[in-house]
Scaffold this motif. Structure first.
Motif, PDB file in Angstrom:
ATOM      1  N   ARG A 119       0.819  -1.207   0.000  1.00 43.42           N
ATOM      2  CA  ARG A 119       0.000   0.000   0.000  1.00 43.42           C
ATOM      3  C   ARG A 119       0.855   1.261   0.000  1.00 43.42           C
ATOM      4  O   ARG A 119       0.399   2.332  -0.370  1.00 43.42           O
ATOM      5  CB  ARG A 119      -0.951  -0.016   1.187  1.00 43.42           C
ATOM      6  CG  ARG A 119      -1.881  -1.222   1.187  1.00 43.42           C
ATOM      7  CD  ARG A 119      -3.053  -1.061   2.103  1.00 43.42           C
ATOM      8  NE  ARG A 119      -3.968  -0.043   1.624  1.00 43.42           N
ATOM      9  CZ  ARG A 119      -5.157   0.201   2.184  1.00 43.42           C
ATOM     10  NH1 ARG A 119      -5.555  -0.509   3.218  1.00 43.42           N
ATOM     11  NH2 ARG A 119      -5.934   1.141   1.708  1.00 43.42           N
ATOM     12  N   ASP A 120       2.098   1.143   0.438  1.00 39.58           N
ATOM     13  CA  ASP A 120       2.993   2.301   0.470  1.00 39.58           C
ATOM     14  C   ASP A 120       3.722   2.516  -0.856  1.00 39.58           C
ATOM     15  O   ASP A 120       4.511   3.454  -0.981  1.00 39.58           O
ATOM     16  CB  ASP A 120       4.037   2.136   1.589  1.00 39.58           C
ATOM     17  CG  ASP A 120       3.397   2.182   2.975  1.00 39.58           C
ATOM     18  OD1 ASP A 120       2.259   2.690   3.075  1.00 39.58           O
ATOM     19  OD2 ASP A 120       4.015   1.713   3.931  1.00 39.58           O
ATOM     20  N   SER A 121       3.491   1.645  -1.829  1.00 35.97           N
ATOM     21  CA  SER A 121       4.183   1.736  -3.106  1.00 35.97           C
ATOM     22  C   SER A 121       3.358   2.530  -4.106  1.00 35.97           C
ATOM     23  O   SER A 121       2.124   2.442  -4.137  1.00 35.97           O
ATOM     24  CB  SER A 121       4.437   0.328  -3.662  1.00 35.97           C
ATOM     25  OG  SER A 121       4.919   0.383  -4.973  1.00 35.97           O
ATOM     26  N   LYS A 122       4.051   3.315  -4.952  1.00 38.68           N
ATOM     27  CA  LYS A 122       3.349   4.071  -5.999  1.00 38.68           C
ATOM     28  C   LYS A 122       2.727   3.124  -7.009  1.00 38.68           C
ATOM     29  O   LYS A 122       1.633   3.363  -7.508  1.00 38.68           O
ATOM     30  CB  LYS A 122       4.322   5.029  -6.684  1.00 38.68           C
ATOM     31  CG  LYS A 122       3.651   5.939  -7.711  1.00 38.68           C
ATOM     32  CD  LYS A 122       4.642   6.897  -8.349  1.00 38.68           C
ATOM     33  CE  LYS A 122       3.942   7.783  -9.377  1.00 38.68           C
ATOM     34  NZ  LYS A 122       4.881   8.721 -10.034  1.00 38.68           N
ATOM     35  N   MET A 123       3.438   2.048  -7.321  1.00 39.37           N
ATOM     36  CA  MET A 123       2.928   1.057  -8.263  1.00 39.37           C
ATOM     37  C   MET A 123       2.301  -0.098  -7.488  1.00 39.37           C
ATOM     38  O   MET A 123       2.935  -1.124  -7.248  1.00 39.37           O
ATOM     39  CB  MET A 123       4.054   0.560  -9.169  1.00 39.37           C
ATOM     40  CG  MET A 123       4.544   1.593 -10.140  1.00 39.37           C
ATOM     41  SD  MET A 123       3.227   2.077 -11.293  1.00 39.37           S
ATOM     42  CE  MET A 123       3.966   3.527 -12.049  1.00 39.37           C
ATOM     43  N   SER A 124       1.071   0.111  -7.048  1.00 40.47           N
ATOM     44  CA  SER A 124       0.369  -0.875  -6.228  1.00 40.47           C
ATOM     45  C   SER A 124      -1.032  -1.104  -6.766  1.00 40.47           C
ATOM     46  O   SER A 124      -1.688  -0.175  -7.240  1.00 40.47           O
ATOM     47  CB  SER A 124       0.278  -0.377  -4.778  1.00 40.47           C
ATOM     48  OG  SER A 124      -0.546  -1.221  -4.003  1.00 40.47           O
ATOM     49  N   LEU A 125      -1.485  -2.356  -6.687  1.00 41.55           N
ATOM     50  CA  LEU A 125      -2.871  -2.686  -7.044  1.00 41.55           C
ATOM     51  C   LEU A 125      -3.756  -2.845  -5.802  1.00 41.55           C
ATOM     52  O   LEU A 125      -4.917  -3.237  -5.922  1.00 41.55           O
ATOM     53  CB  LEU A 125      -2.901  -3.971  -7.875  1.00 41.55           C
ATOM     54  CG  LEU A 125      -2.512  -3.815  -9.346  1.00 41.55           C
ATOM     55  CD1 LEU A 125      -2.317  -5.173 -10.001  1.00 41.55           C
ATOM     56  CD2 LEU A 125      -3.551  -3.004 -10.107  1.00 41.55           C
ATOM     57  N   ALA A 126      -3.217  -2.541  -4.638  1.00 37.90           N
ATOM     58  CA  ALA A 126      -3.972  -2.710  -3.400  1.00 37.90           C
ATOM     59  C   ALA A 126      -5.283  -1.911  -3.393  1.00 37.90           C
ATOM     60  O   ALA A 126      -6.336  -2.461  -3.026  1.00 37.90           O
ATOM     61  CB  ALA A 126      -3.108  -2.343  -2.195  1.00 37.90           C
ATOM     62  N   PRO A 127      -5.296  -0.634  -3.794  1.00 38.60           N
ATOM     63  CA  PRO A 127      -6.572   0.097  -3.802  1.00 38.60           C
ATOM     64  C   PRO A 127      -7.603  -0.520  -4.743  1.00 38.60           C
ATOM     65  O   PRO A 127      -8.795  -0.563  -4.429  1.00 38.60           O
ATOM     66  CB  PRO A 127      -6.168   1.507  -4.256  1.00 38.60           C
ATOM     67  CG  PRO A 127      -4.731   1.631  -3.884  1.00 38.60           C
ATOM     68  CD  PRO A 127      -4.163   0.260  -4.113  1.00 38.60           C
ATOM     69  N   MET A 128      -7.152  -1.007  -5.897  1.00 34.37           N
ATOM     70  CA  MET A 128      -8.069  -1.635  -6.843  1.00 34.37           C
ATOM     71  C   MET A 128      -8.613  -2.940  -6.275  1.00 34.37           C
ATOM     72  O   MET A 128      -9.794  -3.273  -6.460  1.00 34.37           O
ATOM     73  CB  MET A 128      -7.354  -1.892  -8.167  1.00 34.37           C
ATOM     74  CG  MET A 128      -8.280  -2.322  -9.298  1.00 34.37           C
ATOM     75  SD  MET A 128      -9.476  -1.030  -9.717  1.00 34.37           S
ATOM     76  CE  MET A 128     -10.176  -1.685 -11.233  1.00 34.37           C
ATOM     77  N   LEU A 129      -7.771  -3.685  -5.571  1.00 40.51           N
ATOM     78  CA  LEU A 129      -8.209  -4.934  -4.972  1.00 40.51           C
ATOM     79  C   LEU A 129      -9.305  -4.673  -3.929  1.00 40.51           C
ATOM     80  O   LEU A 129     -10.312  -5.396  -3.869  1.00 40.51           O
ATOM     81  CB  LEU A 129      -7.033  -5.650  -4.321  1.00 40.51           C
ATOM     82  CG  LEU A 129      -7.323  -7.055  -3.791  1.00 40.51           C
ATOM     83  CD1 LEU A 129      -6.149  -7.978  -4.030  1.00 40.51           C
ATOM     84  CD2 LEU A 129      -7.661  -7.032  -2.305  1.00 40.51           C
ATOM     85  N   LEU A 130      -9.132  -3.622  -3.123  1.00 40.29           N
ATOM     86  CA  LEU A 130     -10.148  -3.289  -2.120  1.00 40.29           C
ATOM     87  C   LEU A 130     -11.441  -2.843  -2.784  1.00 40.29           C
ATOM     88  O   LEU A 130     -12.535  -3.166  -2.302  1.00 40.29           O
ATOM     89  CB  LEU A 130      -9.618  -2.201  -1.189  1.00 40.29           C
ATOM     90  CG  LEU A 130      -8.442  -2.605  -0.298  1.00 40.29           C
ATOM     91  CD1 LEU A 130      -7.965  -1.409   0.524  1.00 40.29           C
ATOM     92  CD2 LEU A 130      -8.818  -3.764   0.627  1.00 40.29           C
ATOM     93  N   LEU A 131     -11.335  -2.114  -3.893  1.00 43.87           N
ATOM     94  CA  LEU A 131     -12.533  -1.698  -4.625  1.00 43.87           C
ATOM     95  C   LEU A 131     -13.267  -2.906  -5.189  1.00 43.87           C
ATOM     96  O   LEU A 131     -14.486  -3.042  -5.021  1.00 43.87           O
ATOM     97  CB  LEU A 131     -12.143  -0.748  -5.753  1.00 43.87           C
ATOM     98  CG  LEU A 131     -13.253  -0.401  -6.754  1.00 43.87           C
ATOM     99  CD1 LEU A 131     -14.361   0.377  -6.061  1.00 43.87           C
ATOM    100  CD2 LEU A 131     -12.688   0.397  -7.948  1.00 43.87           C
TER     101      LEU A 131
END
Length: 369
Positions: A119-131
């Motif tokens: 989540r601290d990375s600029k290139m992360s899919l974490a926000p999309m995964l939560l959505l």
């Protein structure tokens, strides 16, 4: 005579099966696997919400479950048995690695998959995964069979579920709107990077560019930063561009893409057309056709090209996206090459070119001559 397979011939692990028995058993196993595949997302969502990948990454080396537990934020009474069961699944799916220490303790590490969950990375899919795993996002899928029976006269699956269409609903639910925007922003960064790297020759030839449906201009700013010779217009609805920050080389223009589009050498649309029906896309593309030069203009579309028989890296994900669009949008869909070809023929683009990039979508160039 029935064919009997040896243990070396059959993938089931059972001895002495004939072909029919083997196929039946494999069919049953695959049905269970597909039926319960959502549980993988449950496990990954829990890991993202707990920040497990970030905890391991911050330590710079594999760590124990006790150390993970000790670093959880806001965890007054953590349950290690639940954590171990989640980690067991995530290790099996290669989202985390597991190795034994000299004392026999299991240590968990980062893998190429979990790097995308930081989540601290600029290139992360974490926000999309939560959505994608949010109840507001998932629940409309339970109405797909109703729409197949009855059509869309009573609304899309999203409307049937929530009483509003998706883009209306985001304005009513601030938390969902924030989650939606964060999901879109994280994927925009990833895709924009791939577009900039994979389309150097294309951007070098452009002097002016309009990003249709560009939001607040984040993606366009990345393009202009990489290609500062481009004079750019970020084009979206007036209330959207009203909140857009200032960027060097970019002018924000409010308007309606179904009415008209500002003129430029080229039009850029990233993940816009897949949200709309063929009828809507025809209107948008005809307006694009009017906005570019007759001989030298082009439209640059960043969208998925479905491969019905494809078995490449992102092919399955394209079909998964199509299922989400089926649930959320009125007429929105992912398209195969024949679908794109038809749209271009209908809107005055006799020539097109598909360019694969290192991301989920492709670049599709459409030319007026």
């Amino acid at each position: 005579m029935e064919t009997v397979f040896s243990k070396h011939d059959q993938p089931t692990g059972f001895k002495g099966l004939n072909k029919e028995e083997e196929e039946d058993l494999i069919g049953q196993a695959e049905c269970w696997k597909i039926m319960l595949s959502f549980t993988d997302s449950v496990a990954i969502k829990a890991a993202v919400e707990l920040g497990i990948a970030d905890i391991i990454d911050h330590h710079g080396q594999p760590i124990s479950s006790q150390k993970i537990l000790g670093n959880l934020a806001d965890a007054p009474s953590p349950d290690i048995s639940f954590l171990l069961r989640i980690m067991r699944v995530l290790v099996r799916r290669k989202i985390f690695s597991a190795q034994k220490s000299e004392t026999g303790e299991t240590l968990y590490g980062i893998t190429p998959i979990s790097k995308w969950l930081l989540r601290d990375s600029k290139m992360s899919l974490a926000p999309m995964l939560l959505l994608e795993n949010h109840p507001i996002h998932i629940n409309p899928t339970h109405y797909v069979s109703d729409v197949i029976r009855e059509g869309t006269k009573n609304g899309t699956p999203f409307y049937r579920c929530h009483g509003y269409e998706q883009f209306e609903y985001t304005s009513l639910k601030p938390d969902y709107n924030r989650l939606f925007n964060e999901g879109m922003a994280c994927t925009a960064r990833i895709v924009s990077k791939a577009v900039i790297e994979g389309y150097r020759h294309g951007f070098n030839q452009i002097e002016s560019l309009v990003d249709v449906g560009g939001g607040i201009g984040g993606s366009l700013s990345e393009i202009v930063r990489a290609y500062p010779h481009i004079k750019a217009i970020n084009f979206d609805l007036p209330h959207v561009v009203a909140t857009a920050p200032k960027y060097d080389g970019i002018t924000h223009v409010g308007g309606d893409m179904f009415v008209s589009i500002p003129k430029a050498d080229a039009i850029y649309m990233k993940w816009i057309l897949h949200d709309w029906s063929d009828e809507h896309c025809v209107k948008i593309l005809k307006n694009c056709r009017k906005a570019i030069p007759e001989k030298t203009g082009k439209v640059i579309i960043v969208d998925h090209v479905l491969q019905p028989e494809g078995n490449e890296l992102f092919d399955d994900t394209g079909f998964a996206f199509d299922m989400m669009l089926l649930s959320h949008n009125s007429g929105g869909k992912e398209r195969n090459e024949e679908n794109w070809k038809w749209l271009f023929a209908e809107t005055g683009f006799p020539r097109y070119n598909i360019i694969k990039i290192k991301a989920l979508p492709s670049i599709i160039e459409a030319y007026p001559i």
